[in-house]
Scaffold this motif. Structure first.
Motif, PDB file in Angstrom:
ATOM      1  N   THR A  15       0.848  -1.197   0.000  1.00 66.91           N
ATOM      2  CA  THR A  15       0.000   0.000   0.000  1.00 66.91           C
ATOM      3  C   THR A  15       0.877   1.238   0.000  1.00 66.91           C
ATOM      4  O   THR A  15       2.087   1.172   0.246  1.00 66.91           O
ATOM      5  N   THR A  17       0.164   5.865   0.484  1.00 63.89           N
ATOM      6  CA  THR A  17      -0.708   6.816   1.168  1.00 63.89           C
ATOM      7  C   THR A  17      -1.613   7.555   0.197  1.00 63.89           C
ATOM      8  O   THR A  17      -1.150   8.095  -0.810  1.00 63.89           O
ATOM      9  N   LEU A  18      -2.906   7.603   0.516  1.00 59.69           N
ATOM     10  CA  LEU A  18      -3.895   8.353  -0.240  1.00 59.69           C
ATOM     11  C   LEU A  18      -4.634   9.257   0.728  1.00 59.69           C
ATOM     12  O   LEU A  18      -5.137   8.789   1.754  1.00 59.69           O
ATOM     13  N   THR A  19      -4.685  10.550   0.424  1.00 59.08           N
ATOM     14  CA  THR A  19      -5.415  11.514   1.245  1.00 59.08           C
ATOM     15  C   THR A  19      -6.289  12.371   0.343  1.00 59.08           C
ATOM     16  O   THR A  19      -6.150  12.356  -0.881  1.00 59.08           O
ATOM     17  N   LEU A  50      -7.750  14.372  -4.664  1.00 60.55           N
ATOM     18  CA  LEU A  50      -6.968  13.224  -4.213  1.00 60.55           C
ATOM     19  C   LEU A  50      -5.484  13.554  -4.282  1.00 60.55           C
ATOM     20  O   LEU A  50      -5.031  14.172  -5.250  1.00 60.55           O
ATOM     21  N   SER A  51      -4.743  13.154  -3.262  1.00 63.72           N
ATOM     22  CA  SER A  51      -3.275  13.274  -3.241  1.00 63.72           C
ATOM     23  C   SER A  51      -2.711  11.939  -2.784  1.00 63.72           C
ATOM     24  O   SER A  51      -3.266  11.314  -1.884  1.00 63.72           O
ATOM     25  N   TRP A  52      -1.604  11.520  -3.357  1.00 61.09           N
ATOM     26  CA  TRP A  52      -0.999  10.271  -2.953  1.00 61.09           C
ATOM     27  C   TRP A  52       0.524  10.404  -2.910  1.00 61.09           C
ATOM     28  O   TRP A  52       1.108  11.245  -3.568  1.00 61.09           O
ATOM     29  N   SER A  53       1.122   9.545  -2.089  1.00 62.59           N
ATOM     30  CA  SER A  53       2.575   9.542  -1.943  1.00 62.59           C
ATOM     31  C   SER A  53       3.030   8.149  -1.525  1.00 62.59           C
ATOM     32  O   SER A  53       2.248   7.349  -1.029  1.00 62.59           O
ATOM     33  N   TYR A  62      -0.712   5.617 -13.007  1.00 62.90           N
ATOM     34  CA  TYR A  62      -1.718   5.330 -11.982  1.00 62.90           C
ATOM     35  C   TYR A  62      -3.080   5.114 -12.628  1.00 62.90           C
ATOM     36  O   TYR A  62      -3.392   5.688 -13.681  1.00 62.90           O
ATOM     37  N   THR A  90       0.924  13.295  -8.724  1.00 62.38           N
ATOM     38  CA  THR A  90       0.560  12.701  -7.440  1.00 62.38           C
ATOM     39  C   THR A  90      -0.636  13.405  -6.819  1.00 62.38           C
ATOM     40  O   THR A  90      -0.860  13.312  -5.613  1.00 62.38           O
ATOM     41  N   GLU A  91      -1.423  14.072  -7.649  1.00 60.88           N
ATOM     42  CA  GLU A  91      -2.603  14.760  -7.134  1.00 60.88           C
ATOM     43  C   GLU A  91      -3.583  15.033  -8.272  1.00 60.88           C
ATOM     44  O   GLU A  91      -3.189  15.331  -9.392  1.00 60.88           O
ATOM     45  N   ALA A 166      -3.621   2.193  -3.031  1.00 52.95           N
ATOM     46  CA  ALA A 166      -4.003   3.055  -1.906  1.00 52.95           C
ATOM     47  C   ALA A 166      -5.510   3.263  -1.998  1.00 52.95           C
ATOM     48  O   ALA A 166      -6.040   3.526  -3.085  1.00 52.95           O
TER      49      ALA A 166
END
Length: 177
Positions: A15, A17-19, A50-53, A62, A90-91, A166
Motif C-alpha cells: 500500500t 498513502t492516499l489523502t 486526491l493526493s498520494w505519496s 496510476y 501525485t494529485e 491506496a
C-alpha cells in the motif's frame, strides 16, 4: 454493510498513502460529491480531490477508480475510472473529471456510460453505501485500451501490472422519504 469487499479476492499488494481535502477515510461524502445526474438534491457530480505519496519504485502510471459494491445490482456500480495518469502526477484537484485531467490520462465510461465522475446516488432508504476510492500504481505507462472500455475491463487489464494500491472508503446514504 460489511460484505462484498471488492478486494477480497484480489492479490495482496503493498500500500501507499492516499489523502483527500474533500473527504477522509471512513468519512461521508459532502453534498457536491453526490449525483446531480441521478437527481440527488444538492449533488453536483464533483470528483474528489486526491493526493498520494509513497508509491513504489518502478511506478510508471496510476489508475484511479471510485466503486460502490453496495449498489443494488449484481455487479455494484462504477462511478469513475481514470487510467494512464503519469507517474510524476501525485494529485488530482477537486472536479478534475470535468475541469481537466493530466495530459495523457483517459476517463473510461462509468456505469452510467459517461466518461466522467458520477457522484453517490444510493437509493433512498437503502442504507449506507461504501465507496472505494482507489489509486493503483502500475508498472506500465499506459493501459492500451479502447476509449469505451469499462472500468471493470480497465481493472482486469491492470492486474498484471499492479505494484501497489491506496484506498479510502467513504460512505453515502440518502434517508427514506
Amino acid at each position: 454493510m460489511t460484505g462484498n469487499d471488492p478486494f477480497a479476492r484480489a492479490a495482496e499488494v503493498p500500500t501507499f498513502t492516499l489523502t483527500s481535502t474533500t473527504v477522509v477515510d471512513g468519512g461521508t461524502w459532502p453534498a457536491p460529491q453526490y449525483s446531480a445526474a441521478f437527481g440527488v438534491p444538492g449533488g453536483e457530480d464533483v470528483s474528489p480531490q486526491l493526493s498520494w505519496s509513497g508509491a513504489p519504485e518502478g511506478t510508471q502510471s496510476y489508475l484511479v477508480t471510485v466503486y460502490d459494491p453496495d449498489a443494488p445490482t449484481q455487479s455494484g456500480f462504477w462511478h469513475w475510472a481514470v487510467a494512464n495518469i503519469p507517474a510524476a502526477v501525485t494529485e488530482l484537484p477537486e472536479n478534475a473529471s470535468v475541469e481537466g485531467l493530466p495530459a495523457g490520462a483517459v476517463q473510461f465510461p462509468n456505469d452510467a456510460d459517461a466518461p466522467r465522475f458520477y457522484g453517490a446516488a444510493p437509493p433512498a432508504g437503502h442504507g449506507p453505501h461504501r465507496y472505494f476510492v482507489s489509486v493503483e500504481a502500475l508498472d506500465v505507462a499506459t493501459l492500451d485500451l479502447p476509449a469505451d472500455s469499462t472500468p471493470a475491463f480497465a481493472e482486469f487489464n491492470a492486474v498484471p501490472h499492479l505494484l501497489a494500491r491506496a484506498t479510502l472508503v467513504v460512505t453515502g446514504e440518502i434517508p427514506a422519504a
